[in-house]
Design an enzyme around this catalytic site. Structure first.
Site, PDB file in Angstrom:
ATOM      1  N   SER A  96     -35.394  -2.179  -0.907  1.00 47.04           N
ATOM      2  CA  SER A  96     -36.089  -0.968  -1.338  1.00 47.04           C
ATOM      3  C   SER A  96     -35.838  -0.661  -2.815  1.00 47.04           C
ATOM      4  O   SER A  96     -36.237  -1.404  -3.692  1.00 47.04           O
ATOM      5  CB  SER A  96     -35.676   0.200  -0.432  1.00 47.04           C
ATOM      6  OG  SER A  96     -36.509   1.303  -0.591  1.00 47.04           O
ATOM      7  N   ASP A 232     -41.237   2.068  -5.628  1.00 42.16           N
ATOM      8  CA  ASP A 232     -39.976   1.340  -5.692  1.00 42.16           C
ATOM      9  C   ASP A 232     -40.228  -0.103  -5.262  1.00 42.16           C
ATOM     10  O   ASP A 232     -41.379  -0.529  -5.126  1.00 42.16           O
ATOM     11  CB  ASP A 232     -38.898   2.021  -4.850  1.00 42.16           C
ATOM     12  CG  ASP A 232     -39.217   2.022  -3.367  1.00 42.16           C
ATOM     13  OD1 ASP A 232     -40.385   1.828  -3.006  1.00 42.16           O
ATOM     14  OD2 ASP A 232     -38.300   2.235  -2.553  1.00 42.16           O
ATOM     15  N   ASP A 234     -40.148  -1.961  -2.605  1.00 38.10           N
ATOM     16  CA  ASP A 234     -41.013  -2.300  -1.460  1.00 38.10           C
ATOM     17  C   ASP A 234     -42.146  -1.296  -1.295  1.00 38.10           C
ATOM     18  O   ASP A 234     -42.845  -1.300  -0.295  1.00 38.10           O
ATOM     19  CB  ASP A 234     -40.198  -2.410  -0.172  1.00 38.10           C
ATOM     20  CG  ASP A 234     -39.567  -1.086   0.242  1.00 38.10           C
ATOM     21  OD1 ASP A 234     -39.398  -0.207  -0.622  1.00 38.10           O
ATOM     22  OD2 ASP A 234     -39.232  -0.943   1.427  1.00 38.10           O
ATOM     23  N   ASP A 236     -42.332   1.826  -0.575  1.00 42.43           N
ATOM     24  CA  ASP A 236     -42.365   2.877   0.452  1.00 42.43           C
ATOM     25  C   ASP A 236     -42.013   4.239  -0.136  1.00 42.43           C
ATOM     26  O   ASP A 236     -42.052   5.250   0.553  1.00 42.43           O
ATOM     27  CB  ASP A 236     -41.471   2.531   1.647  1.00 42.43           C
ATOM     28  CG  ASP A 236     -39.984   2.480   1.311  1.00 42.43           C
ATOM     29  OD1 ASP A 236     -39.632   2.510   0.116  1.00 42.43           O
ATOM     30  OD2 ASP A 236     -39.168   2.388   2.248  1.00 42.43           O
TER      31      ASP A 236
END
Length: 435
Positions: A96, A232, A234, A236
């Site tokens: 992440s 960010d 990934d 999400d």
């Protein structure tokens, strides 16, 4: 008790806390929980993503399962594609917002929801005894890099609004959004200025993305753009910058979307789910519009759990995890940025006009510790925290917690009196350092 899983899957420094054997065990455990499962795997741009993806795949195949490897794909894309391909599990290889030396493993069930704690414990229980299937029942591996196009197509249809004339700056954090976000916004007609779209993985989250919105602010003002979005690694998470250069965090975006959804009759039960970190100013502002805010534990899977229990369709975190349950089963920064853009265009307003809220000043201090569990359970520290809460009663809030993904204790103090809040936070942080 879970040993490997934190608040958002398994996470650690590659080849130190997170070794390939753990990835193999995760993949193999899924074949012990379900016979001959289909497991879809996606990852962000980190260099270690290939190693961990192949280790998970090896674990699955050695247990007789089948793997669909979709390559670089946002976390929400993996959740969507897991359902799209009728897979039994979806696995995301990503850390992440963490730096490039970190990586992690998240697991989705067949419906696209993150596994709950009991399910994670069940996965860990399978680590002790590997499930190894002999020839000819070994599983299969299929590479499908074009699968992300199905996710792009889905998001492109989700907003159903022409964004022609909207000037948008995108900071893709050198992560999984590098191709997806610019392509979708361009398809929708927006004028796009894209930055940090390197997919080598070396610079993921490095002085860019949702943790560094000041970079986005510079670009928005320089391009005289209507709005900017930072994701960010990934994608999400989402943090925005409005037309005036103001940084708009997850709390503010959820507030704006809640009012827009209420006006269009979409907001079920006039309810929004936040966390214990959601600013009191947001809660008070929502209440003035007849919208209730309920607080879940910190972590988007806990927000989702409460949303499902309470029948809410909008929820999220100050950090930028925003869940729009009518569209996606997990936090999706790209979806949230599209819905925000649609809100701007539909109402013919600037983002700055949607976020006029009195925010209580927050002081956040992260303290690195060797043993976060020992520290957070210290009785003397607990007594000090209770004393500080009593001191701020009626004036603010105190939240002290162990990070679910890093060896840190996070201290948050929220108070109308910013100086008082800062003093209390520093007092607690110092006690943490000395514990």
């Amino acid at each position: 008790m879970r040993r490997y899983f934190g608040t958002d899957g398994i996470r650690g420094i590659i080849n130190q806390d997170l070794v390939p054997d753990i990835a193999f065990k995760v993949g193999n455990a899924l074949t012990a929980l379900k016979r001959y499962p289909v497991v879809l795997i996606g990852r962000d741009t980190r260099q270690s993503g290939d190693t961990l993806s192949l280790c998970v795949a090896s674990g699955v195949c050695s247990g007789g399962g089948s793997v669909i490897d979709v390559g670089i794909c946002p976390t929400a894309g993996v959740a969507y594609l897991t359902k799209y391909f009728n897979a039994d599990y979806g696995v995301v290889i990503s850390a992440s917002h963490n730096p490039a030396e970190y990586n992690g493993i998240k697991i989705f069930n067949s419906r696209g929801y993150k596994l709950l704690e009991d399910d994670e414990e069940e996965v860990e229980s399978c680590f002790k005894t590997p499930n190894l299937i002999g020839h000819p029942k070994l599983g299969s591996y299929k590479k499908m890099d074009t699968a992300v196009d199905f996710y792009i197509s889905y998001l492109s249809k989700a907003i159903n609004v022409d964004l022609t004339g909207l000037k948008v700056v995108l900071d893709c954090a050198n992560g999984a959004a590098y191709r997806v976000a610019p392509e979708i916004f361009k398809k929708a007609g927006a004028e796009v200025f894209q930055y940090f779209t390197d997919n080598s993985g070396m610079g993921i989250n490095a002085n860019c993305g949702a943790l560094y919105p000041e970079k986005l602010k510079e670009k928005v003002l320089a391009k005289d753009a209507d709005v900017g979005y930072a994701y960010d690694g990934d994608s999400d998470r989402l943090v925005a910058v409005d037309d005036k250069g103001n940084i708009v965090n997850g709390d503010m975006l959820i507030y704006a979307l809640a009012l827009d959804m209420q006006a269009s009759g979409e907001l079920k039960s006039n309810l929004v789910i936040g966390t214990h970190h959601t600013n009191m100013g947001i809660s008070n502002a929502l209440k003035k519009h007849g919208i209730n805010l309920s607080r879940a534990d910190i972590g988007d899977k806990y927000v989702m759990e409460m949303m499902l229990k309470r029948g809410a369709i909008l929820g999220g975190e100050q950090s930028g995890h925003i869940i729009l349950l009518d569209y996606m089963t997990t936090g999706d920064g790209i979806l949230a940025s599209l819905k925000t853009s649609a809100m701007i265009v539909k109402n013919k307003k600037k983002l700055s006009e949607f976020t006029d809220v009195e925010i209580y000043p927050q002081t956040n201090i992260n303290v690195n510790v060797k043993d976060k569990i020992r520290v957070i359970n210290n009785e003397e520290l607990a007594e000090l925290i209770d004393k500080c809460r009593n001191e701020l009663e009626g004036k603010g809030r105190v939240l002290v917690r162990a990070s679910g993904t890093e060896p840190k204790i996070r201290v948050m103090v929220e108070c109308k009196d910013a100086e008082l809040g800062k003093d209390v936070a520093e007092k607690i942080a110092e006690a943490v350092r000395n514990t």
